[in-house]
Motif scaffolding. Structure first.
Motif: not given
Length: 301
Positions: A248, A251, A255, A261, A275, A290
């Motif tokens: 990632i 998005f 990160s 995704l 995205h 995340s």
């Protein structure tokens, strides 16, 4: 095409059978800590090939024998124990396996695409990427592909439309914080209404794996089939859009983490990561996924 599978537990063995049955490679190498298990699986699979319409070399090997593999599937895992309640409980032991096995994969197959099945798959895929030094596009976790297809199957029965014609994804962590992209779900170009019934179907989807594990101690068929679909998209350069655990990079402001995704999968691995548009609730859910995965990564390293 040469494919190697490392780890021949319930998932690795079933994946080997699925690859053999579908004829996805010319050469299949099986590696397991207990070499006799790899030898037995290889022999059993060799004797299955005459019942298909294709030929395939299937051998048991050791880590040096994976050299030259185009795809390496990492399915090794420590045994499930009764005290393990979540995928994260496996993490510390499986992180040790990553540190043991991934450097050898990078040494023998520096140009391979590495598919990680080991749970918890998002932090394990991140560790595999970090340890291997492979390009981000070459490291793929099975992620929420299986969850997305379970959800589409449940939705198809609710709305009376074939699962393949439903455009909806479950994204984020392959675990407790995963969530459906209901705001952008479509069928036939029309938006699908967000209803309490659809949210209940999602909850049932999340619980599906737990029910399977509760009754037989593991899951193997669906995850092996999902992985075979990823492999087929690579082998045939089909460029299917599949929700997988991938790097990632920005998005929802996140990160340096691997989460699921929708991504285009082809001969070189991940060609593109989409995205999708998300609403405020979905953005908050992705950030929560995340945070959970980043904490696991920190705990395991």
């Amino acid at each position: 095409m040469k494919i190697s599978i490392i780890g021949l537990g319930n998932v690795g063995s079933t994946l080997a059978y699925t690859i053999a049955l579908r004829g996805l490679t010319d050469e299949l190498v099986l590696v397991n800590r207990t070499h006799s298990k790899a030898q037995a699986d290889a022999l059993d699979l060799q004797q299955s090939i005459p019942f298909t319409s294709h030929t395939m070399s299937i051998t048991a090997g050791h880590m040096p024998d994976i050299e030259g593999s185009h795809i390496v599937c990492l399915a090794a895992s420590c045994p499930l124990r009764p005290e393990y309640k979540t995928r994260a409980d496996l993490g510390r032991e499986n992180a040790k396996l990553m540190r043991e096995l991934v450097p050898q994969i990078a040494e023998h197959c520096p140009n391979a695409i590495l598919i990680v099945l080991t749970n918890p798959v998002d932090p394990m895929t991140y560790l595999a990427w970090k340890i291997s030094g492979l390009a981000k596009s070459k490291v793929i976790g099975t992620g929420t592909f299986i969850d997305s297809l379970r959800y589409r199957h449940a939705l198809s029965q609710e709305v009376g439309i074939h699962p393949a014609d439903l455009r909806t994804y479950i994204i984020g962590e392959h675990g407790d914080t995963q969530f459906p992209l209901i705001s952008t779900a479509t069928a036939g170009g029309e938006a699908m209404e967000d209803t309490p019934e659809k949210r209940q179907l999602f909850k049932e989807t999340v619980d599906a794996a737990n029910q399977i594990v509760a009754h037989k101690g593991y899951t193997n068929f669906a995850i092996s089939t999902a992985t075979a679909c990823i492999i087929e998209s690579i082998v045939k350069d089909a460029k299917h859009t599949i929700p997988v655990s991938c790097y990632i990079d920005g998005f929802c402001g996140e990160s340096d983490v691997f989460l699921s995704l929708p991504a285009v999968i082809g001969r070189e691995g991940i060609n593109k990561v989409f995205h999708p548009q998300v609403n405020n609730e979905e953005q908050a859910n992705f950030k929560r996924s995340s945070a959970v995965v980043k904490k696991m990564i920190a705990d395991f390293t």
